[in-house]
Design a protein around this motif. Structure first.
Motif, short mmCIF file in Angstrom:
data_model
loop_
_atom_site.label_atom_id
_atom_site.label_comp_id
_atom_site.label_asym_id
_atom_site.label_seq_id
_atom_site.Cartn_x
_atom_site.Cartn_y
_atom_site.Cartn_z
N ALA A 111 54.59 -26.51 9.42
CA ALA A 111 55.71 -25.94 8.67
C ALA A 111 56.79 -26.98 8.41
N ARG A 112 57.06 -27.81 9.39
CA ARG A 112 58.07 -28.85 9.20
C ARG A 112 57.64 -29.84 8.13
N GLY A 169 62.75 -24.66 7.91
CA GLY A 169 61.33 -24.41 7.71
C GLY A 169 60.59 -23.91 8.93
N LEU A 170 61.26 -23.78 10.07
CA LEU A 170 60.59 -23.38 11.30
C LEU A 170 60.72 -21.88 11.58
N ARG A 229 56.19 -19.19 5.35
CA ARG A 229 55.99 -20.63 5.19
C ARG A 229 56.98 -21.19 4.18
N PRO A 230 57.39 -22.43 4.37
CA PRO A 230 58.32 -23.05 3.41
C PRO A 230 57.67 -23.21 2.03
N GLY A 241 58.83 -19.42 10.41
CA GLY A 241 57.52 -18.85 10.67
C GLY A 241 57.02 -19.11 12.09
N TYR A 296 48.28 -23.84 7.41
CA TYR A 296 49.32 -22.93 7.90
C TYR A 296 48.76 -21.52 8.03
N TYR A 346 58.22 -28.24 4.77
CA TYR A 346 59.64 -28.18 4.42
C TYR A 346 60.15 -29.56 3.98
N LEU A 368 51.62 -24.98 14.48
CA LEU A 368 52.18 -24.31 13.31
C LEU A 368 53.55 -24.87 12.97
#
Length: 814
Positions: free
Chosen positions: A402-403, A418-419, A113-114, A421, A126, A406, A398
């Motif tokens: 995640a975006r 950030g993608l 994860r970011p 994961g 997440y 980030y 997800l």
């Protein structure tokens, strides 16, 4: 009266150079592929200082009592070697861990994860999404085992006379025999032993490997603030000031990143809770397959079994499944403190309840139903479709989370913005689908003899669910699509190598140019740079997999036939392409599966093969099992406490001693993690030497929340000093890029590789291009270690020895 002056010929008494006040220790940690103590220490005579046959610390025999004789080690430290290769390699049977690869990959997605601060809910969401993807993989594996054992063997083959005659060992299940086991429900009940045993084996391996690898308690340390469970400020290292609520400067306080918290390397409670949930999910999947078939028959025809019994069993399965999902969605790891308290009732009752429901389902299906006959397939098509559809939805959700994380705190070096994961989670789902579908396809082809399951021509059985055939058919398409980025990389690497030629010749000037030598060095440098292209390759593969997977679901849902039959009447070209894709994909899955297992077994027995793929496997098993309890064991939960305990024990027993922990490749990651675990008073007495290190190039980019720029800056501030050596020819190691003003001077490189361009008087034979290996052979290594030892401790004059003039120097017998 004036003092007498010495005669001109008199010389002042000789003074020796100053000496450090205490013994110095260098703790060596090897990298991928492992090394023997004899190789690490350069001496065939070694003695084990502490540890066991799996992982231990060794010294040269002559250095066993080095602390008692500091006069022997004025110019170099006492060398110790920590060998941890027994945690990740061994006999060929460990290649079976490769069958758990999808579980390992989805566990990686949890840690990718970011980095984000102040987004507690998003971070928790997440983790929940990753754990749900992991749960779907367990259900998928169990459903595939049910497909093979219950559907293909017990339902289809045993129910078809032609198939049962070719497989004599299925004769007692054949309907033609008319025996007690010939009824479909009883055949299903017997076949349920196979997936049940598989789930039980996974539970046993998870429980056993925890005891063997991950049960080492970290060092005792303070717990962390309840209001900061995710360490929002802990990424900045000690003495990193931050603003107060009113904007005024805050007094510097020592803080730690996530990897330095007491509970990071001891998540017993979470692993046990997830183990119970996934074990229960596996048992419930088998129970649903057995009871569902019998209940559907009872609802469709009058029989001796009351319908409410089936409804009650299915209702119990649904309720227990909801409890499983609730357990998985609960709060995950506690990194502030060790998860020593176990949820005893949950851990024992949840799998036990699921197993009891499975037993009831078996008894219910075994009830005599003389009129029940098996035909076609078990209704598992919907199960695989909803699993694939659910995995796609979870991966997309997800990616959205995640975006958002980030965008909150973007780091330019983070992979795929950030993608990373979500892309890895998609890869885990694809691996799970390919492996499980491949087994079903191969078993169906084997049972059907000369026929092709699903094609309806000379087929004795209907075959596996249509979706599995569609998923196999997209594999050749995916491979064709991958040819484009592969060609782009080949062309770009060749062009980079040509541009590097003049640069390399200028580096080694004034030596005369050698076209062959220059071309070889340039090619190795350009190839080593391919590591930095891995993120966008993964992005392309994951995106193509998601789109092709969606197309496979749509095609199977719309046509309800295998691709070869669905393309009938669409034209000769499309028909031949569909047939070729279906047959080629099926064979590619089976052949790839065999190569996968064989290659994994060779990697565990052959050191050279292990070094080729070892970095990926060691990265995967470095992280604790936070998402999937059936993933291969985490060796770092043993290695990191080992190293931290050794460093703390040595510094406590050697008050004036100096310690350099020296890590190569993956060993540098273990070394950094162990330094973070040290008490605050110990870390300033430690120097860190890393070489060929993936700390930033791999871990910092792929796992920014734990090895990003801020945690690495905190690591630099917490230790006394740090040097990192790297080469441009190294495909794994690289600079750590500590961003601070002024420049801390941690990175030393790129080192010259090879050391000599051509033949010289000192080096009359051609020097090898070392790449990722043999950093100790470079003079820069000894210089960096000497600099660290120089910075670690004060010096005092050798007054006593200067007076006595014993005549001893260097090492002595004492």
């Amino acid at each position: 009266m004036a003092p007498a002056t010495p005669p001109p010929s008199a010389t002042p008494p000789a003074t020796e150079p100053p000496q450090h006040t205490g013994t110095a220790l260098e703790l060596l940690v090897h990298g991928v592929g492992g090394a023997t103590p004899q190789e690490m220490l350069g001496d065939p005579r070694t003695v084990r200082v502490t540890g066991d046959t799996t992982a231990a610390v060794y010294r040269r025999s002559e250095d066993a009592d080095g602390e008692k004789h500091p006069e022997r080690y004025r110019d170099e430290p006492v060398a110790e070697a920590y060998c941890w290769s027994g945690l990740t390699s061994g006999n060929g049977s460990r290649a079976l861990w490769l069958l758990l690869l999808p579980f390992m990959v989805v566990n990686l997605a949890h840690w990718m994860r970011p980095a984000a601060t102040g987004r507690t809910r998003s971070v928790r969401l997440y983790g929940v999404l990753v754990r749900l993807v992991a749960l779907s993989l367990t259900v998928l594996l169990t459903a595939a085992a049910c497909e093979v054992a219950l559907d293909l063997l017990a339902w289809q083959c045993a129910g078809a006379d032609a198939c049962a005659e070719r497989r004599s060992w299925l004769g007692f299940l054949s309907e033609r025999q008319g025996g007690w086991w010939s009824q479909p429900g009883r055949r299903l009940a017997l076949a349920a032993l196979v997936p049940t045993a598989l789930v039980g084996l996974l539970w046993y391996l998870s429980n056993r490997t925890w005891s063997a690898y991950e049960s080492q308690r970290p060092l005792d340390g303070e717990d962390f603030d309840e209001d900061d469970p995710f360490g929002a400020a802990a990424a900045h290292g000690p003495d990193a000031p931050g603003p107060d609520a009113d904007g005024s400067p805050r007094k510097a306080v020592p803080v730690r990143p996530a990897l330095g918290r007491p509970g990071f390397w001891y998540g017993r409670r979470l692993v046990a809770r997830l183990r119970a949930a996934h074990t229960a999910a596996g048992f419930l999947t088998v129970a649903a397959a057995v009871a569902g078939a019998a209940a559907r028959h009872d609802r469709g025809a009058e029989g001796p079994v009351p319908r409410f019994i089936g409804a009650a069993v299915e209702g119990g399965i649904v309720l227990c499944a909801l409890v499983v999902v609730w357990v998985v969605c609960r709060r995950g790891r506690s990194e502030r403190t060790r998860d020593t308290r176990l949820d005893g009732a949950l851990i024992s009752c949840l799998p036990g309840s699921a197993l009891a429901l499975l037993g009831l389902a078996v008894l219910y299906a075994s009830w005599s139903r003389p009129s029940w006959q098996s035909s076609g397939t078990l209704p598992g098509e919907a199960t695989f479709r909803f699993l694939a559809l659910g995995q796609g939805i979870l991966v997309i959700a997800l990616a959205v989370v995640a975006r958002g994380l980030y965008r909150r705190t973007p780091e330019p070096r983070t992979v795929l913005y950030g993608l990373g994961g979500p892309a890895v989670a998609m890869l885990a789902c694809a691996l799970g689908g390919v492996m499980t579908g491949g087994v079903a396809q191969r078993v169906a082809d084997w049972l059907d003899g000369p026929g092709t399951p699903g094609m309806g021509r000379s087929s004795d059985i209907a075959g596996p669910p249509v979706l599995l055939s569609w998923q196999a058919s997209v594999i050749p398409v995916l491979l064709l699509l991958l040819l484009v980025p592969v060609l782009v990389l080949v062309v770009r690497t060749a062009r980079t190598a040509r541009r590097l030629g003049p640069v390399i010749e200028a580096e080694y000037a004034p030596e005369p140019p050698d076209e062959g030598r220059t071309r070889r060095i340039a090619r190795i440098r350009a190839t080593a740079a391919l590591t930095d292209s891995a993120p966008w390759i993964l992005g392309v593969v994951s995106t193509a997999t998601l789109l092709l997977g969606a197309g496979a679901i749509a095609g199977s849902w719309y046509s309800d036939q295998v691709p070869g039959r669905a393309a009938d009447g669409s034209g000769p070209l499309l028909e031949s392409f569909a047939d070729a894709a279906q047959s080629t994909g099926s064979w590619l899955i089976g052949f790839g599966f065999i190569l996968f297992v064989a290659g994994g077994r060779r990697a565990y027995k052959d050191a050279s093969a292990r070094r080729t793929i070892g970095i990926l496997w060691d990265v995967g098993t470095f992280w604790p099992r936070a998402a999937h309890p059936f993933a291969p064991p985490c060796y770092a939960e043993r290695a990191v406490p080992d190293l931290a305990s050794r460093m703390s024990a040595w510094t406590s027993t050697t008050p004036r001693g100096r310690l350099v922990i020296s890590g190569h490749s993956q060993g540098s990651v273990l070394a950094a993690s162990a330094v973070w675990q040290l008490p605050d008073a110990t870390r300033p007495r430690v120097a860190l030497l890393t070489y060929g290190s993936p700390l930033e190039r791999l871990y910092g980019r792929w796992f920014p929340a734990y090895f990003g720029s801020e945690p690495l800056l905190g690591l630099h501030r917490s230790v006394h000093c740090w040097r990192n050596l790297w080469r441009a020819t190294d495909p794994i190691g690289g600079p750590v890029r500590i961003g601070a003003d002024p420049d801390p001077g941690v990175d030393r490189g790129p080192l010259k590789d090879p050391l000599a361009y051509g033949r010289t008087t000192k080096l009359p034979l051609p020097e090898p291009i070392l790449g990722h290996s043999d950093y100790q052979a470079d003079p820069a290594f000894a210089d960096a270690r000497a600099d660290l030892l120089e910075e670690l401790g004060p010096r005092v004059p050798r007054q006593a020895e200067a007076r006595t003039q014993k005549g001893t120097s260097g090492r002595s017998s004492g």
